[in-house]
Write an enzyme that holds these catalytic residues in place. Structure first.
Site, PDB file in Angstrom:
ATOM      1  N   CYS A 161      63.408  39.793  33.564  1.00 31.28           N
ATOM      2  CA  CYS A 161      64.867  39.813  33.521  1.00 31.28           C
ATOM      3  C   CYS A 161      65.424  38.448  33.897  1.00 31.28           C
ATOM      4  CB  CYS A 161      65.477  40.861  34.435  1.00 31.28           C
ATOM      5  SG  CYS A 161      65.121  42.539  33.972  1.00 31.28           S
ATOM      6  N   ARG A 191      60.792  33.881  31.063  1.00 29.71           N
ATOM      7  CA  ARG A 191      60.529  34.839  32.137  1.00 29.71           C
ATOM      8  C   ARG A 191      59.982  36.168  31.594  1.00 29.71           C
ATOM      9  NH1 ARG A 191      63.282  33.791  36.975  1.00 29.71           N
ATOM     10  NH2 ARG A 191      63.556  35.999  37.369  1.00 29.71           N
ATOM     11  N   TRP A 204      63.845  43.117  30.766  1.00 28.93           N
ATOM     12  CA  TRP A 204      62.439  43.545  30.640  1.00 28.93           C
ATOM     13  C   TRP A 204      62.447  45.012  31.069  1.00 28.93           C
ATOM     14  CZ3 TRP A 204      58.235  45.380  33.462  1.00 28.93           C
ATOM     15  CH2 TRP A 204      56.968  45.138  32.911  1.00 28.93           C
ATOM     16  N   ASN A 211      69.247  42.739  37.767  1.00 29.08           N
ATOM     17  CA  ASN A 211      67.805  42.495  37.781  1.00 29.08           C
ATOM     18  C   ASN A 211      67.271  43.211  39.016  1.00 29.08           C
ATOM     19  OD1 ASN A 211      65.230  41.497  37.726  1.00 29.08           O
ATOM     20  ND2 ASN A 211      65.779  39.377  38.189  1.00 29.08           N
ATOM     21  N   GLY A 212      66.187  43.963  38.867  1.00 28.72           N
ATOM     22  CA  GLY A 212      65.626  44.671  40.022  1.00 28.72           C
ATOM     23  C   GLY A 212      65.453  46.140  39.708  1.00 28.72           C
ATOM     24  N   GLU A 265      39.155  34.574  35.651  1.00 31.40           N
ATOM     25  CA  GLU A 265      40.341  33.902  35.134  1.00 31.40           C
ATOM     26  C   GLU A 265      40.204  33.630  33.633  1.00 31.40           C
ATOM     27  OE1 GLU A 265      43.230  33.443  35.721  1.00 31.40           O
ATOM     28  OE2 GLU A 265      43.938  31.619  34.753  1.00 31.40           O
ATOM     29  N   LYS A 286      42.849  34.944  30.862  1.00 27.98           N
ATOM     30  CA  LYS A 286      43.566  33.998  29.993  1.00 27.98           C
ATOM     31  C   LYS A 286      43.456  34.426  28.547  1.00 27.98           C
ATOM     32  CE  LYS A 286      45.518  32.302  31.891  1.00 27.98           C
ATOM     33  NZ  LYS A 286      46.112  32.157  33.160  1.00 27.98           N
ATOM     34  N   GLU A 326      45.384  37.933  27.761  1.00 25.89           N
ATOM     35  CA  GLU A 326      46.843  38.011  27.852  1.00 25.89           C
ATOM     36  C   GLU A 326      47.554  37.319  26.702  1.00 25.89           C
ATOM     37  OE1 GLU A 326      48.688  36.102  31.248  1.00 25.89           O
ATOM     38  OE2 GLU A 326      47.158  34.551  31.293  1.00 25.89           O
ATOM     39  N   HIS A 374      23.879  47.119  34.550  1.00 27.57           N
ATOM     40  CA  HIS A 374      24.334  48.385  35.151  1.00 27.57           C
ATOM     41  C   HIS A 374      25.439  49.035  34.321  1.00 27.57           C
ATOM     42  CE1 HIS A 374      21.722  47.589  38.499  1.00 27.57           C
ATOM     43  NE2 HIS A 374      22.152  46.339  38.451  1.00 27.57           N
ATOM     44  N   LYS A 387      57.070  36.192  33.234  1.00 26.79           N
ATOM     45  CA  LYS A 387      56.593  35.071  34.042  1.00 26.79           C
ATOM     46  C   LYS A 387      56.732  35.353  35.526  1.00 26.79           C
ATOM     47  CE  LYS A 387      54.962  30.935  34.578  1.00 26.79           C
ATOM     48  NZ  LYS A 387      53.509  30.845  34.373  1.00 26.79           N
TER      49      LYS A 387
END
Ligand code: F6R
Length: 609
Positions: A2, A27, A76, A100-101, A482, A486, A489, A505, A604
């Site tokens: 947002c 964002r 969002w 926002n929230g 990581e 990367k 996403e 396993h 973001k």
């Protein structure tokens, strides 16, 4: 997550708000909306649209209005699907509101204010708009009505509000969710972050929590709920507008990957004094490092994976327990935390709500908190006992790259200092370790010169695959976590990291002909072990991309593509490997034609739980 922009001033509000929304796009959002006060009427001009801001812009420009005051929002979705109706602003009676929230008690509020049959959207935000309108009708007083509204709300919020009978004025208030504000000769601005303001002013302030801001063209006034005037604490942005632009690169991500040598220099250099690590410029006392008997590292996503590398560096060096927690897990697990605990939280944005709340919890349990943060004066930076700022500059690409490597550099600096102070490193060893940290930037520069072509070559295989696996042991496993994140996403390829020794396993069942396996083998003492695992996947037909040290003898048939990193102290290999993994992900996503900087469903700055 947002984005909010508000403006009251002397220039075209429509342009300012639309431009601000474009700056905030990074964002993460799925719909956008705008409300402009009209010069010739009390009825605001409101347009809301799902999809990109440019769709909203097209719709707004179909019907131009003269306006000098307006608010805009990128949403969002949390409560209610991605629809035009659920997009903000909401308009009830005389109130136009963006939020926002998350309003946690919205269901109870619907019942107590009898809103069930009045709601147009499915959002918690509209509930706040109704309640505010209710109190505004009752009191005719913007301050009183805002005060009463937030008085009944439980949750996080930043609100930007216009009343249709109060011209050229925006009201704002926030709790947890961020808002910054600035004024200049063009007018006054409020936004979720400084990227939307920097073209107007480098001087800004963070709106203090639960303080009401009255934003007018002539300036911004702040008042606490009891009516007392509040003076803002001004800050200055320490980067230029150009830093938040693509500067000729096709995407922010590739620009940010290439900025890593400079970002590392900025993070490391000021903390090395006479060849030794020194945090006196950060006002961090030595006692923080000597008075603890355990370390917990708390973060989310990439920042968490930086913490995982940190653990593998700290624990063998400091010989104290070091544990890494996902922030959202730490909050609801009863993790041993006491006054002998040093809690290191890591966050690029400094606004990730789970990390913030986990840090508060650790502090309540008696831990001292040290935040590694990139965004100046962000909430986590302000709430932590101590802050170690990384100096990556603005990171616009949703997929974190330079922020990750500078987080690592900050952790290595901490390891050097703690090792020295706790007597785990002799002075010579501490100085040698510090020297190696100083050299990281050159290593990354060197790697950036020769690996792109190889990474592009790897991406040609990745593009054709539905799954990819990243394997490694010890530190290499921490790097592979990581690498997999990367790739998944931004390329939407299912990618999984697996400790190489764990393959047998379960995960090896998924390896078939041509499945890409990125094997990371940079740690000398476990090199042979990892290589055996490479052979196991190769025997099952995997397409193996091996990342290893320059000085290691590797038979040609071991892998399909070999990428060598410069020979160096094993502990520092992550910096070279990180660049390679970032570039593989970047070229794969770009090759698939995806929006590299703004992957679907991601934001973001994750300001909701
Ligand atoms: C992935 C990524 C995220 C963030 C995570 C935490 O590329 O960027 O996983 O690392 O959302 O964000 P910060 O560091 O802002 O707390």
């Amino acid at each position: 997550m947002c984005g909010i922009i508000g403006f009251s001033g002397y220039i075209d509000a429509e342009k300012v708000v639309l431009e601000g929304l474009k700056e905030l796009e990074y964002r993460g959002y799925d719909s956008a909306g705008i409300a402009l006060q009209r010069e010739d009427s009390d009825i605001p001009y409101i347009v809301k649209k799902t999809g990109p801001v440019k769709e909203l812009e097209k719709a707004v420009l179909e019907n131009r209005v003269e306006s000098f005051c307006g608010i805009g929002h990128t949403r969002w979705a949390t409560h209610g699907g991605v629809t035009d109706v659920n997009a903000h602003p909401h308009h009830i009676g005389k109130v136009v509101l963006i939020h926002n929230g998350i309003i946690e008690n919205y269901q109870e509020l619907i019942n107590s204010y009898e809103l069930k049959d009045k709601l147009i959207s499915e959002t918690d935000s509209e509930v706040a708009c109704h309640i505010l309108n209710y109190y505004y009708e009752k009191t005719k007083d913007p301050f009183e009505s805002i005060k009463r509204t937030v008085g009944v709300i439980i949750g996080s919020y930043s609100f930007c509000i216009m009343f249709s009978d109060i011209k050229d004025t925006i009201f704002s208030i926030r709790n947890v969710s961020p808002l910054v504000a600035a004024s200049c000769d063009k007018g006054s601005f409020i936004a979720s972050d400084v990227t939307a303001l920097i073209q107007y002013s480098k001087k800004y302030f963070v709106l203090p929590e639960k303080v009401i801001a009255e934003i007018k063209k002539t300036g911004i006034e702040l008042r606490s709920p009891d009516g007392k005037k509040v003076e803002p604490d001004y800050l200055t942005v320490d980067w230029d507008v150009e830093a938040a632009q693509k500067a000729g690169y096709p995407h922010f991500m590739i620009k940010e990957i290439n900025e890593q040598p400079d970002a590392l220099e900025r993070t490391v250099r000021p903390r090395i004094v006479s060849g030794m690590t020194d945090f006196s410029g950060d006002n961090i006392p030595d006692s923080l490092f000597t008075d603890c008997s355990r370390i917990i590292i708390i973060a989310c996503g990439t920042a968490n994976y930086a913490g995982t590398v940190g653990k593998s560096i700290f624990e063998p060096l400091l010989k104290i327990p070091v544990n890494v927690y996902i922030a959202s897990e730490y909050r609801y697990e009863d993790v041993i935390t006491d006054k002998n605990t040093l809690c290191i939280v890591i966050s690029q944005s400094g606004e990730t709500v789970d990390t913030l709340e986990a840090m508060k919890l650790a502090s309540q349990k008696g831990a001292k908190t040290l935040a590694i943060v990139n965004v100046k004066a962000s909430t986590i930076a302000r709430e932590a006992d101590y802050v170690l700022y990384t100096h990556a500059g603005p990171e616009i690409s949703v997929a974190s790259t330079k922020a990750y490597t500078v987080q690592l550099a900050a952790l290595y600096l901490l390891a050097a200092k703690m090792g020295e102070l706790r007597g785990c490193l002799t002075n010579d060893e501490a100085s040698e370790f510090t020297k190696a940290i100083e050299n990281i930037s050159d290593t990354v520069k060197k790697v950036l010169e020769y690996v792109p072509a190889q990474c592009k070559h790897v991406s040609e295989t990745m593009i054709k695959s539905k799954d990819a696996f990243y394997i490694g042991r010890g530190l290499d496993y921490a790097f592979s976590l990581e690498g997999a994140l990367k790739l998944k996403e931004i390329s939407y390829i299912h990618a999984e990291a697996c400790a190489a020794g764990e393959l047998k396993h379960g995960t090896i069942a998924l390896i078939e002909k041509d499945t890409p396996v990125v094997a990371i083998a940079t740690q000398k003492k476990i090199f042979a072990k990892t290589l055996s695992n490479v052979k196991e996947v190769k025997a099952r037909g995997a397409f193996v991309i091996l990342i290893s040290r320059g000085d290691e003898e590797i038979a040609e048939e071991t892998c399909d593509i070999l990428i060598k990193i410069p020979s160096m102290d094993d502990r520092f290999a992550v910096f070279a490997v990180a660049v390679i993994l970032q570039l593989i992900a970047y070229y794969t996503a770009d090759g698939k034609g995806f929006n590299v900087d703004k992957p679907r469903n991601l934001a973001k700055s994750v300001t909701v739980e």
